[in-house]
Each structure stands twice: as C-alpha cells, then as structure tokens.
Write a protein that holds these residues in place. Structure first.
Motif, PDB file in Angstrom:
ATOM      1  N   THR A 172       0.841  -1.198   0.000  1.00 39.59           N
ATOM      2  CA  THR A 172       0.000   0.000   0.000  1.00 39.59           C
ATOM      3  C   THR A 172       0.879   1.251   0.000  1.00 39.59           C
ATOM      4  O   THR A 172       0.642   2.207  -0.761  1.00 39.59           O
ATOM      5  CB  THR A 172      -0.927   0.013   1.225  1.00 39.59           C
ATOM      6  N   TRP A 173       1.902   1.250   0.840  1.00 40.71           N
ATOM      7  CA  TRP A 173       2.837   2.384   0.856  1.00 40.71           C
ATOM      8  C   TRP A 173       3.522   2.531  -0.498  1.00 40.71           C
ATOM      9  O   TRP A 173       3.647   3.653  -1.028  1.00 40.71           O
ATOM     10  CB  TRP A 173       3.876   2.163   1.958  1.00 40.71           C
ATOM     11  N   GLN A 176       1.141   4.086  -2.895  1.00 44.03           N
ATOM     12  CA  GLN A 176       0.936   5.515  -2.650  1.00 44.03           C
ATOM     13  C   GLN A 176       2.104   6.344  -3.159  1.00 44.03           C
ATOM     14  O   GLN A 176       1.929   7.463  -3.636  1.00 44.03           O
ATOM     15  CB  GLN A 176       0.728   5.763  -1.153  1.00 44.03           C
ATOM     16  N   VAL A 177       3.317   5.778  -3.077  1.00 40.27           N
ATOM     17  CA  VAL A 177       4.517   6.509  -3.475  1.00 40.27           C
ATOM     18  C   VAL A 177       4.788   6.388  -4.981  1.00 40.27           C
ATOM     19  O   VAL A 177       5.074   7.383  -5.661  1.00 40.27           O
ATOM     20  CB  VAL A 177       5.742   5.992  -2.680  1.00 40.27           C
ATOM     21  N   TRP A 259      -1.067   8.599   5.515  1.00 40.30           N
ATOM     22  CA  TRP A 259       0.037   7.775   6.000  1.00 40.30           C
ATOM     23  C   TRP A 259      -0.396   6.819   7.118  1.00 40.30           C
ATOM     24  O   TRP A 259       0.277   5.819   7.397  1.00 40.30           O
ATOM     25  CB  TRP A 259       1.190   8.641   6.509  1.00 40.30           C
ATOM     26  N   PRO A 262      -1.666   2.538   6.143  1.00 43.24           N
ATOM     27  CA  PRO A 262      -0.852   1.319   6.301  1.00 43.24           C
ATOM     28  C   PRO A 262      -0.699   0.868   7.743  1.00 43.24           C
ATOM     29  O   PRO A 262      -0.634  -0.334   8.024  1.00 43.24           O
ATOM     30  CB  PRO A 262       0.498   1.719   5.691  1.00 43.24           C
TER      31      PRO A 262
END
Length: 434
Positions: A172-173, A176-177, A259, A262
């Motif tokens: 997921t992180w 997002q990035v 943020w 996650p």
C-alpha cells in the motif's frame, strides 16, 4: 513434529517445515493481491475513474470497490470449477499451474489501461485463488498428520494473515509513493518467487485416481456443506464490509492522514494472524465451541468499532478484534467443511474460499451501497454487524442438526473426531433385559 511419508521417501521435520513455508508464501502472495486494493481504493478511483472522482469522490470510491467485488466473484467461480476438474492431478503439479496463472493475471491487472479491462483482469486473476488454498490446505493437513489438521490449515492461512501485517501495508505504501500499478507488479514478483519455492521444497503428492467430477460434486447435495458455506459467506461479510472501506474510514471518520492507513492495516493484519493461529489450535479441540466463541467476539468488536471509530483508540482496538475474530473462523470453517463433505475433500476445501469471497463481495457491495446512499463510512460497520449476526444463527442451525442426527444414531463429525451415538430407546428395545 513427527516425520511424514509421501511416496517412496520419508520427509524430515525440517523438510516439512520448508514445505509448509512455501505453501504459506503462496497465501502471502494471495493475501497481498486480494487486499492491497482496499488500502489503495482512492488511488485506483482517481486513476481509473478520473472524471467521476473529480466530481463525486465518494461515488468513485464506491465504484472502485467493484474491483474487489470482481476479484471475489472470480474466486467463487474458479474454486469449485478448478478443484473438481483437476482432482486427479498430482497436487504439486496443480499448485504450480495455479501459481503461473496468478502471476500472469496480476501482471495483466497492473498493465491494462482502463477501468473495465482492469475489472476483467481482477476477475480472471482470482480464478485460481480458492483452488490454491483448497489444495494447499489438503497438502498441509497431510504433512501435519492426524489430529493436527486445523493447525496445518492455519499454517497455510497464516501466509494470508501475515500479508495483512507486512505485505499489504508495505505494498500500500509502495502504491501511494510509486503508483498502484507498481504495487501490483510487486505482487506478481511474489507469486513468481512462490512458484520457485513450491517447485523446490513441496513433496510430490499424487492426485486421487478414484476421484471424479461427479464424486466431488456430491458435496453440493449435502445440507451441512451448504450451511457451512453460508456461515463462511455471511459471517465473513462482517469483516469485509469493514476492510473494503478501511481507507476512507481512517481518513474521513477518524480524521487521520493517508500515512495512517498502512498502520491501521498492520493492526488488522496482526489481529488476523493471531486469530488464525489461535483458531487453528482451538478448532482441533472443538469446532463448535471455537465457532461460537469467534462469532461472539466478532459481534462485540463490530459493535464497539461502530460506536468508537471516530477515536483513534477505538479504531485500533476495534479493527484488531474484528480481524482476530474473523480470522479464527478460517481454519474452523475449513475443518468443518472437510468433516461434513466426506469423500469430496478437494471441492470442499476449495469451496471454503468461494464462501469467504462471497462474503468479500457481499460486504464490499452492501458497504458501497450504504456509502453511495449518503449514510457515511461507518455504515458498512453496522452492515457487517448484521451479517455476523446471521452467521451466528446459521451456526446454531447446523449444530442443532448435528444434535438431532446424533439422537437418531447417525454418524456425525464433531470437532476432530466422528462419533456415532446409539439412542437409549434403541438399547432398551434390543439389549437383553432392556
């Protein structure tokens, strides 16, 4: 752990552990591909439905939830079809074929350009899901030996739950990035790694030469099989109604930034991991008591989450307990299905995951309807509570049927042992002096 025999060679405990790890790695990859969309739902909506997202973000998020529903429906269709058709295949060969299909389907999901095509790709990528877990559960149960079936199943399912602690938050992180497409390519890499692990360490296990599609489909004629499937489908809807919309719940209800999503996913995954392992141990002792206990905790947890989600402590405690209670049902219902399906083991093991994904689709759909109707992001939690309540009622029915059959002297599976009870009236009529 005692040694196990498969074919001409004897497996050492170390080899058994490696084989179980490889099977669990497949569960890790499946958990990652299934649940990562839930944490990236706003990203998927913004990229694949840009016009709708700009005008009506709530409606776009609800429509993006169809990607989760499509995956769940793919599991429902693929699990019984593949398990019944390939029941004579050697189990390792079938697992490898399923992992190839997973890898290619996940790559297609990452590369296709439009919402409609990605929707179709998610459906196709899900077809091997139930068959993999079903066959892997049978292999693990055989490796663990008698009296430890639920623990073997829990090991396989632990890959899925650990994915919710490590894989889903990390991916997921990454999504997002670097974008959601990169996230899905990372998942495809995990599937490819699983293929290598299964090829190297999982022992050969033959298919059942006496099995057939007709024999496997006999399970669908058994009332208790259908009740077990309904318990899984409706009961697990409680988890997925929450999990599907956890990202907007965190940001819009609790008021946290992106943020934090996650982190909340890690909390849910930790609950699922602990609940799965505890459920495996307890189900080996009593399926009935474990099922009642897990549903009881799930109802309490959903109620608490609905009432306290706007507070950080209430959110974290609620999602942890929801994940733990729902995951404890996993090995419990799988063991119940294997007991009541008799000689239709392959399709019963696979159908369990069809049932869970009916719950996935049902929870995602009903939650989306509630959100689109303007009821807010807490509404899916209340829907989950209602679904879990229905699951309890079905559990009461199925075990009441068991009690009725035992009174009639019918062979009934109970926990990990099958027992036959002869009614006292029969004894009095047939024994001397009775």
């Amino acid at each position: 752990m005692p040694p196990s025999t498969h074919g001409p060679t004897q497996l050492s405990p170390a080899r058994i552990r490696l084989a179980l790890f490889a099977l669990a790695l497949g569960g890790f990859a499946i958990g990652s591909t299934e649940f990562v969309a839930m944490g990236l739902l706003p990203n998927l909506a913004a990229d694949l439905l840009p016009g709708l997202h700009a005008a009506q973000p709530d409606v776009a998020n609800a429509q993006a939830g169809w990607l989760i529903t499509a995956y769940a429906l793919g599991v429902v269709v693929g699990a019984p079809t593949i398990a019944a058709a390939a029941t004579r295949w050697p189990r390792k060969k079938l697992l490898l074929a399923l992992l190839v299909a997973f890898t290619l389907g996940t790559i297609a999901s990452a590369l296709l350009p439009s919402f409609g095509l990605v929707l179709a790709a998610r459906f196709v990528a899900a077809l091997p899901h139930g068959a993999y877990f079903g066959i892997a559960s049978l292999v693990a149960a055989d490796l663990m030996g008698p009296g430890k079936r639920a623990r073997g199943i829990a090991v396989v399912l632990s890959g899925l739950t650990i994915a919710n602690v490590i894989g889903v938050p990390a991916i997921t992180w990454l999504g997002q990035v670097a974008g959601w497409r990169v996230a899905y390519l990372a998942v495809a890499g995990i599937f490819a790694l699983t293929f290598l692990a299964v090829a190297l360490v999982v022992p050969f296990q033959p298919g059942n030469p006496h099995s057939s599609i007709r024999r496997e489909l006999r399970a669908l004629g058994r009332r208790q099989v259908w009740l077990a499937l309904l318990i899984g489908a409706i009961g697990f809807g409680g988890l997925f109604a929450v999990y599907t919309y956890v990202s907007p719940l965190v940001m819009d209800v609790t008021g946290l930034a992106a943020w934090a999503v996650p982190i909340v996913l890690v909390v849910i995954g930790a609950g699922m991991t602990i609940g799965n392992l505890v459920g495996g141990v307890l189900a080996d002792r009593s399926v009935r008591r474990t099922m009642y206990g897990a549903f009881g905790v799930l109802v309490v947890a959903l109620s608490a989450l609905a009432l306290s989600a706007r507070f950080l402590a209430g959110l974290l405690a609620g999602v942890f307990l929801v994940g733990a209670a729902a995951a404890a049902l996993g090995p419990t219902i799988q063991t119940r299905l294997m007991d009541v399906a008799h000689d239709s083991q392959s399709i019963a093991a696979a159908l369990h995951h069809s049932a869970l994904n009916v719950g996935n689709a049902l929870g995602a759909y009903l939650g989306g309807v509630a959100i689109a109707a303007g009821l807010g992001y807490v509404a899916p939690v209340w829907i989950g509570l209602g679904l879990s309540g229905l699951g309890i009622l079905l559990a009461v029915v199925t075990f009441a049927i068991d009690r009725s059959r035992r009174r009639l002297g019918v062979h009934v599976p109970y926990g990990t042992a099958a027992i036959t009870v002869v009614p006292a009236t029969w004894l009095r009529a047939h024994l001397p002096g009775g």
